[in-house]
Design a protein around this motif. Structure first.
Motif, PDB file in Angstrom:
ATOM      1  N   GLU A  51       0.470   4.242  13.917  1.00 41.79           N
ATOM      2  CA  GLU A  51       1.041   5.441  14.520  1.00 41.79           C
ATOM      3  C   GLU A  51       2.262   5.178  15.389  1.00 41.79           C
ATOM      4  N   LYS A  52       2.658   3.957  15.591  1.00 41.84           N
ATOM      5  CA  LYS A  52       3.772   3.638  16.485  1.00 41.84           C
ATOM      6  C   LYS A  52       5.080   3.546  15.723  1.00 41.84           C
ATOM      7  N   LYS A  53       5.554   4.709  15.284  1.00 43.11           N
ATOM      8  CA  LYS A  53       6.834   4.770  14.581  1.00 43.11           C
ATOM      9  C   LYS A  53       7.485   6.106  14.895  1.00 43.11           C
ATOM     10  N   LEU A  54       8.795   6.161  14.735  1.00 44.51           N
ATOM     11  CA  LEU A  54       9.540   7.362  15.083  1.00 44.51           C
ATOM     12  C   LEU A  54       9.310   8.487  14.083  1.00 44.51           C
ATOM     13  N   VAL A  55       9.478   8.203  12.779  1.00 44.79           N
ATOM     14  CA  VAL A  55       9.279   9.217  11.736  1.00 44.79           C
ATOM     15  C   VAL A  55       8.248   8.713  10.725  1.00 44.79           C
ATOM     16  N   ASP A  56       7.852   9.596   9.819  1.00 44.25           N
ATOM     17  CA  ASP A  56       6.851   9.233   8.803  1.00 44.25           C
ATOM     18  C   ASP A  56       7.363   8.114   7.901  1.00 44.25           C
ATOM     19  N   GLU A  57       6.422   7.301   7.416  1.00 35.86           N
ATOM     20  CA  GLU A  57       6.779   6.267   6.435  1.00 35.86           C
ATOM     21  C   GLU A  57       7.278   6.869   5.132  1.00 35.86           C
ATOM     22  N   SER A  58       6.855   8.075   4.834  1.00 34.44           N
ATOM     23  CA  SER A  58       7.240   8.730   3.583  1.00 34.44           C
ATOM     24  C   SER A  58       8.643   9.331   3.634  1.00 34.44           C
ATOM     25  N   SER A  59       9.331   9.220   4.772  1.00 36.37           N
ATOM     26  CA  SER A  59      10.691   9.750   4.900  1.00 36.37           C
ATOM     27  C   SER A  59      11.713   8.762   4.334  1.00 36.37           C
ATOM     28  N   ASP A  60      12.772   9.309   3.733  1.00 37.22           N
ATOM     29  CA  ASP A  60      13.922   8.495   3.356  1.00 37.22           C
ATOM     30  C   ASP A  60      14.774   8.308   4.606  1.00 37.22           C
ATOM     31  N   THR A  61      15.301   7.094   4.816  1.00 33.45           N
ATOM     32  CA  THR A  61      16.078   6.816   6.030  1.00 33.45           C
ATOM     33  C   THR A  61      17.396   6.133   5.684  1.00 33.45           C
ATOM     34  N   PHE A  62      18.308   6.212   6.638  1.00 35.32           N
ATOM     35  CA  PHE A  62      19.559   5.470   6.497  1.00 35.32           C
ATOM     36  C   PHE A  62      19.401   4.086   7.130  1.00 35.32           C
ATOM     37  N   ILE A  63      18.949   4.039   8.397  1.00 34.07           N
ATOM     38  CA  ILE A  63      18.700   2.767   9.095  1.00 34.07           C
ATOM     39  C   ILE A  63      17.234   2.715   9.494  1.00 34.07           C
ATOM     40  N   SER A  64      16.544   1.629   9.128  1.00 33.72           N
ATOM     41  CA  SER A  64      15.150   1.418   9.524  1.00 33.72           C
ATOM     42  C   SER A  64      15.038   0.094  10.248  1.00 33.72           C
ATOM     43  N   GLY A  79       0.797  -1.218   0.000  1.00 35.57           N
ATOM     44  CA  GLY A  79       0.000   0.000   0.000  1.00 35.57           C
ATOM     45  C   GLY A  79       0.826   1.262   0.000  1.00 35.57           C
ATOM     46  N   ASP A  80       0.171   2.376   0.310  1.00 37.79           N
ATOM     47  CA  ASP A  80       0.835   3.676   0.311  1.00 37.79           C
ATOM     48  C   ASP A  80       1.684   3.854   1.571  1.00 37.79           C
ATOM     49  N   PHE A  81       2.775   4.597   1.420  1.00 40.68           N
ATOM     50  CA  PHE A  81       3.680   4.853   2.531  1.00 40.68           C
ATOM     51  C   PHE A  81       3.399   6.258   3.066  1.00 40.68           C
ATOM     52  N   GLU A  82       2.272   6.419   3.737  1.00 41.20           N
ATOM     53  CA  GLU A  82       1.826   7.740   4.159  1.00 41.20           C
ATOM     54  C   GLU A  82       1.629   7.876   5.657  1.00 41.20           C
ATOM     55  N   ASN A  83       1.706   6.819   6.432  1.00 41.80           N
ATOM     56  CA  ASN A  83       1.428   6.905   7.861  1.00 41.80           C
ATOM     57  C   ASN A  83       2.437   7.788   8.570  1.00 41.80           C
ATOM     58  N   LYS A  84       1.928   8.594   9.499  1.00 47.34           N
ATOM     59  CA  LYS A  84       2.754   9.563  10.217  1.00 47.34           C
ATOM     60  C   LYS A  84       3.450   8.909  11.407  1.00 47.34           C
ATOM     61  N   GLY A  85       4.555   9.534  11.812  1.00 47.08           N
ATOM     62  CA  GLY A  85       5.292   9.089  12.979  1.00 47.08           C
ATOM     63  C   GLY A  85       5.249  10.128  14.078  1.00 47.08           C
ATOM     64  N   VAL A  86       5.974   9.897  15.170  1.00 48.31           N
ATOM     65  CA  VAL A  86       6.060  10.844  16.276  1.00 48.31           C
ATOM     66  C   VAL A  86       6.695  12.147  15.785  1.00 48.31           C
ATOM     67  N   ILE A  87       7.762  12.022  14.984  1.00 46.87           N
ATOM     68  CA  ILE A  87       8.399  13.178  14.343  1.00 46.87           C
ATOM     69  C   ILE A  87       7.900  13.217  12.909  1.00 46.87           C
ATOM     70  N   SER A  88       7.327  14.341  12.506  1.00 44.94           N
ATOM     71  CA  SER A  88       6.688  14.380  11.200  1.00 44.94           C
ATOM     72  C   SER A  88       7.327  15.428  10.287  1.00 44.94           C
ATOM     73  N   ASN A  89       7.056  15.267   8.995  1.00 45.40           N
ATOM     74  CA  ASN A  89       7.464  16.191   7.939  1.00 45.40           C
ATOM     75  C   ASN A  89       8.970  16.276   7.739  1.00 45.40           C
ATOM     76  N   TRP A  90       9.694  15.198   7.990  1.00 42.83           N
ATOM     77  CA  TRP A  90      11.118  15.128   7.660  1.00 42.83           C
ATOM     78  C   TRP A  90      11.249  14.397   6.335  1.00 42.83           C
ATOM     79  N   LYS A  91      12.015  14.960   5.406  1.00 40.44           N
ATOM     80  CA  LYS A  91      12.268  14.266   4.145  1.00 40.44           C
ATOM     81  C   LYS A  91      13.301  13.164   4.327  1.00 40.44           C
ATOM     82  N   PHE A  92      14.271  13.415   5.223  1.00 40.48           N
ATOM     83  CA  PHE A  92      15.300  12.408   5.513  1.00 40.48           C
ATOM     84  C   PHE A  92      15.456  12.268   7.019  1.00 40.48           C
ATOM     85  N   ALA A  93      15.556  11.027   7.474  1.00 37.96           N
ATOM     86  CA  ALA A  93      15.808  10.748   8.888  1.00 37.96           C
ATOM     87  C   ALA A  93      16.903   9.690   8.969  1.00 37.96           C
ATOM     88  N   PRO A  94      17.910   9.880   9.826  1.00 33.82           N
ATOM     89  CA  PRO A  94      18.970   8.883   9.922  1.00 33.82           C
ATOM     90  C   PRO A  94      18.490   7.557  10.492  1.00 33.82           C
TER      91      PRO A  94
END
Length: 200
Positions: free
Chosen positions: A45-58, A20-35
């Motif tokens: 809702e139980k995630k650190l950052v948004d699913e739509s963020s690019d990450t280094f480690i998930s 499905g879509d990667f749109e669910n929000k996290g505790v920290i929102s609206n970051w394009k990149f999160a380490p």
């Protein structure tokens, strides 16, 4: 046999639930990149950052869903839109739209595979042509894609090494039993290849 069947049903069900879509929000929102992303899974809702963020480690406790990651690990299912590094689920498998790195798991699904899949089942069933979507390497069990297969059962094009190999456009096959409809002897033990025979 019933246990094997139930395991396969669980694998495909878990991977289907994680799509499905990667749109669910996290505790920290609206970051394009999160380490770092930490996803509990199963609860949106139980995630650190948004699913739509690019990450280094998930990291996922149950099911991991993320837009992209370089290193991703989850206990149940590892789902990425883009895998740029290594994707590891403990069980049952990994799913990604675009795999540019390495996907590990019992069942690896990739819509577009430009990297490597290592698992018991490696496949792509998206789109009209499997051959157009998968262009690199698959190892281990049942492989359905393009370029090079090394496994027990291999389907589709290019080069195949395994116990059973089948493909309408396979160029060269090495295995216990090989089927190539473009060969003048379609069923051959040990070695078979494309001999240019016309097929309907």
């Amino acid at each position: 046999m019933k246990k094997v069947f139930l395991i396969f049903i669980l694998m495909f069900t878990v991977l289907a639930l994680s799509g499905g879509d990667f749109e669910n929000k996290g505790v920290i929102s609206n970051w394009k990149f999160a380490p770092l992303q930490v996803d509990v899974g199963l609860v949106n809702e139980k995630k650190l950052v948004d699913e739509s963020s690019d990450t280094f480690i998930s990291l996922g406790l149950f099911i991991l869903r993320q837009k992209s990651a370089v290193i991703s690990f989850a206990f149940l299912a590892n789902t990425l839109q883009n895998n740029y590094g290594i994707q590891i689920p403990l069980f049952p498998g990994s799913a990604t739209d675009n795999n540019y790195g390495i996907s590990l798991g019992w069942d690896n699904y990739s819509k577009n595979c430009y990297g490597i899949q290592l698992g018991m089942i490696n496949h792509s069933f998206a789109g009209d042509s499997v051959e157009k979507n998968n262009e690199r390497v698959q190892f281990c069990g049942i492989n359905i894609a393009d370029t090079l297969y090394c496994g027990l059962v291999n389907f589709s094009d290019k080069f195949q090494i395994g116990l059973f190999n089948a493909g309408k456009g396979a160029i060269f096959q090495i295995g216990l039993l090989n089927y190539n409809p473009r060969s003048y002897i379609p069923w051959m033990p040990l070695i078979n290849c494309d001999m240019g025979k016309k097929t309907k």
